[in-house]
Design an enzyme around this catalytic site. Structure first.
Site, mmCIF file in Angstrom:
data_model
loop_
_atom_site.group_PDB
_atom_site.id
_atom_site.type_symbol
_atom_site.label_atom_id
_atom_site.label_comp_id
_atom_site.label_asym_id
_atom_site.label_seq_id
_atom_site.Cartn_x
_atom_site.Cartn_y
_atom_site.Cartn_z
ATOM 1 N N LYS A 286 1.248 -1.581 0.311
ATOM 2 C CA LYS A 286 -0.031 -0.258 0.028
ATOM 3 C C LYS A 286 0.838 1.038 0.037
ATOM 4 O O LYS A 286 0.344 2.499 -0.660
ATOM 5 C CB LYS A 286 -0.880 0.005 1.515
ATOM 6 C CG LYS A 286 -1.987 -1.081 1.163
ATOM 7 C CD LYS A 286 -2.786 -1.139 1.921
ATOM 8 C CE LYS A 286 -3.584 -1.900 1.289
ATOM 9 N NZ LYS A 286 -4.172 -3.267 1.689
ATOM 10 N N GLU B 58 -3.106 6.853 7.995
ATOM 11 C CA GLU B 58 -4.703 7.482 6.801
ATOM 12 C C GLU B 58 -5.236 8.532 8.061
ATOM 13 O O GLU B 58 -6.008 7.786 8.926
ATOM 14 C CB GLU B 58 -5.525 6.972 5.715
ATOM 15 C CG GLU B 58 -4.517 6.218 4.812
ATOM 16 C CD GLU B 58 -5.274 4.772 4.169
ATOM 17 O OE1 GLU B 58 -6.555 5.037 4.381
ATOM 18 O OE2 GLU B 58 -4.805 4.763 2.382
ATOM 19 N N ARG C 82 -7.080 -8.393 -9.620
ATOM 20 C CA ARG C 82 -7.728 -9.089 -10.586
ATOM 21 C C ARG C 82 -9.700 -8.560 -10.715
ATOM 22 O O ARG C 82 -9.544 -7.270 -10.708
ATOM 23 C CB ARG C 82 -7.811 -10.266 -9.160
ATOM 24 C CG ARG C 82 -8.439 -8.919 -7.701
ATOM 25 C CD ARG C 82 -8.488 -9.886 -6.772
ATOM 26 N NE ARG C 82 -8.941 -9.615 -5.313
ATOM 27 C CZ ARG C 82 -10.182 -9.406 -4.946
ATOM 28 N NH1 ARG C 82 -10.810 -8.646 -5.727
ATOM 29 N NH2 ARG C 82 -9.970 -8.569 -3.739
#
Length: 623
Positions: free
Chosen positions: A116, A200, A297
């Protein structure tokens, strides 16, 4: 074009891929574990290869066995589906190294978006807006605490290598940060082998918006618009929709363009999803929507995109993997109507704990609905894999039309004796706040009391069960039915048991209302109302043991294991004589004869597992 395809997955996604591959004339190969030997995807494929024991780590997560299975079956390509090895760059590389076609993004793209912190750094460089936070290499508790203080609380701590809701902690005040950080790092190390975290800013009115992107090997990248996946429980999606309510064209263009830039930044090929977090406190605005992560995906919720665009995303995957260009240019794609998807799980809606066992009754809605499933009546929900039974998908010209149809189709979903969240989904779909489209990711938690279905059947369900049971036994002796008058209008009280409780209900003349009924087993009525299903049985015979129906049918009063069978077919028995012993919840329950008679049917087998309501013994009353 690919000629033969191995699907390295199971359940509904395997069945979904098989359907499109077959329509394209591609031979399909399934893989299966011990638990899935009789699974639907195994029977639907043209060939199937056993790859190991039931636990995923001994079968579906063993890349070497899957590649060997592909070679054994003569498959040309491998489609990973979602979950399992679908985002494993090492597996993708191994597939390609083995001379097989990988139906997915390049391994380097998977790696680029897998961590990330690195992914966010790439997005910043590509001009994609990211959530305010800290991505630094300094992972000392003091530095992380200082950065959290600077960002401002509430703050979200996220594992750098995390996913699926794991390795994530919400911190609402500075004093809670040290403990939350330590807990998150422990979980990250345990789950992903990497304890690094990022920080975050936590959005107080968050909505989960994601954009479907697609790239090919010719340099083309397009988007297929957005989905709203804000209806979540513990970071797991429950109901998804497309497009996103409240999204104006200007904001849509901005977020979809950002998603395309994100895909181009990693030279993306195939199906992918760019996930954004939106601060909806002032509606959806482009300057308050930030990149979260990319899923490299096909997503579980891809059907809603297919429904509003008219495109088959699995077909797109197979064509791109075959070296073709994307089937459509950006200017050839448009939104038409609205679509919803509800995930039907095998779980207790009161606790959300998984529910396992045989689907002795399994009814999905029909007509004007799309159902994606890997199960059918008689299938087994095992404890080894994700408990999703099916996806219920509806579409309509408007959001109101599509949502109304979803609620209607959820009403008749009947799964038994395995528990499901169908009633929970129905309550969510009919909740006024959700119907208004004013939903954040906190919706399910904020309205939990409204959404958890009752633990007992309604009076109307009991009344309709009574009718069903009377119809079952109208030509037999009615032991346990009081007040029956032959050749007269029904006027009887039916004594029943459901969910461990006893009820006495006056049977109405016939079926009415919005309750679905069927026969689950002799002496057991299956009753469904708004997605909530109960097996309601005739109560015990007076003086007899639990599980005895009025005509001499001895039913399992609960799921359990038969530990002893003390009679044989044809034996004469006396009232109170023990016939079968059932072990359930670490206790033994003796089932006895309700009257003197003869054993005319014996289904109980020592050592076998039985479900609630299963007919074990049938005794015919002596003359």
């Amino acid at each position: 074009m690919i000629q033969s395809l191995l699907i390295a997955n199971r359940g509904e996604i395997a069945c979904r891929i098989i359907r499109t591959a077959r329509a394209m004339g591609i031979r399909t190969v399934a893989v299966y574990s011990d638990a899935d030997a009789r699974a639907l995807h195994v029977r639907q494929a043209d060939a199937a290869v056993h790859i190991g024991a039931s636990p995923a780590r001994e079968s579906y997560l063993v890349g070497e066995r899957i590649i060997a299975a592909a070679k054994q079956a003569g498959a040309e390509a491998i489609h990973p589906g979602y979950g399992f090895l679908s985002e494993n760059a090492d597996f993708a590389e191994a597939v390609i190294a083995a001379g097989l076609v990988w139906v997915g993004p390049r391994p380097d793209s998977i790696r680029a978006m897998g961590l990330k912190d690195a992914a966010k750094a790439r997005m910043i460089a590509a001009g994609v807006p990211v959530t305010p936070g800290y991505l630094g290499e300094d992972q000392s508790p003091d530095r992380l605490q200082a950065e959290a203080d600077a960002i401002g609380y509430p703050v979200l701590i996220k594992a750098v290598a995390g996913g699926g809701g794991k390795g994530m902690r919400l911190v609402e005040a500075p004093e809670g940060f040290p403990d939350a950080l330590a807990s998150c790092q422990r979980e990250a190390a345990s789950s992903f082998g990497d304890e690094r975290v990022l920080l975050e800013k936590y959005i107080l009115s968050p909505r989960h918006i994601e954009v479907q992107v697609f790239g090919d090997t010719h340099g083309n990248v397009v988007h297929l618009f957005e989905r709203d996946c804000s209806l979540q429980r513990r970071h797991q999606k429950v109901i998804e929709e497309a497009p996103a309510p409240g999204m104006d064209e200007e904001t849509r263009e901005a977020i979809c363009a950002a998603a395309v830039r994100a895909a181009r930044a990693v030279d993306y090929v195939g199906a992918g999803t760019i996930e954004f977090i939106a601060d909806a406190s002032e509606g959806l605005r482009a300057d308050r929507i930030w990149f979260m992560e990319m899923n490299t995906r096909l997503q579980v919720e891809h059907p809603v995109t297919e429904e509003i665009t008219g495109q088959d995303l699995v077909e797109w995957q197979l064509r791109v993997a075959s070296g073709e260009e994307l089937p459509r240019r950006q200017d050839e794609l448009a939104i038409s109507g609205w679509a919803f998807e509800a995930r039907l799980y095998a779980e207790d809606p009161a606790t959300f704990l998984p529910s396992t066992g045989t689907l002795e009754q399994c009814h999905f809605p029909e007509d004007h609905v799309r159902v994606e499933t890997g199960f059918e009546q008689g299938s087994v929900i095992s404890p080894f894999y994700d408990p999703m039974i099916a996806k219920i998908i509806t579409n309509g010209d408007t959001r109101e039309d599509a949502l109304s149809l979803l609620a209607q189709k959820l009403e008749g979903v009947a799964v038994w004796p395995v528990k499901s969240n169908a009633a929970f989904l129905h309550r969510a779909a009919t909740h006024p706040v959700f119907q208004d489209g004013d939903v954040t990711t906190a919706f399910l938690a904020d309205h939990a009391e409204d959404l958890i279905p009752p633990a007992e059947p309604s009076r109307e369900m009991l009344r309709q069960a009574a009718v069903q049971l009377v119809h079952q036994f109208e030509d037999r002796q009615r032991e346990g039915l009081n007040g029956f008058r032959l050749n007269a209008a029904p006027n009887m009280t039916v004594r029943m048991t459901a969910a461990g409780q006893a009820y006495a209900v006056a049977a109405p003349d016939d079926f009415d209302g919005d309750v679905y009924t069927s026969t689950a087993a002799p002496g057991v009525a299956l009753v469904t109302e708004n997605g909530l299903t109960f097996g309601i049985a005739l109560a015990r015979h007076q003086g007899g043991a639990a599980g005895i129906a009025g005509d001499g049918a001895i039913l399992a009063p609960m799921p359990g294991r038969v530990t002893a069978v003390e009679v044989a077919a044809g034996d004469a028995v006396t009232r109170g004589q023990r016939l079968v012993t059932l072990e359930a919840m670490k206790m033994e329950h003796g089932l006895t004869a309700p009257f003197d008679g003869t054993v005319v049917e014996l289904n109980a087998v020592q050592g076998s597992q039985v479900s609630e309501g299963t007919l074990l013994v049938k005794v015919e009353r002596a003359e």
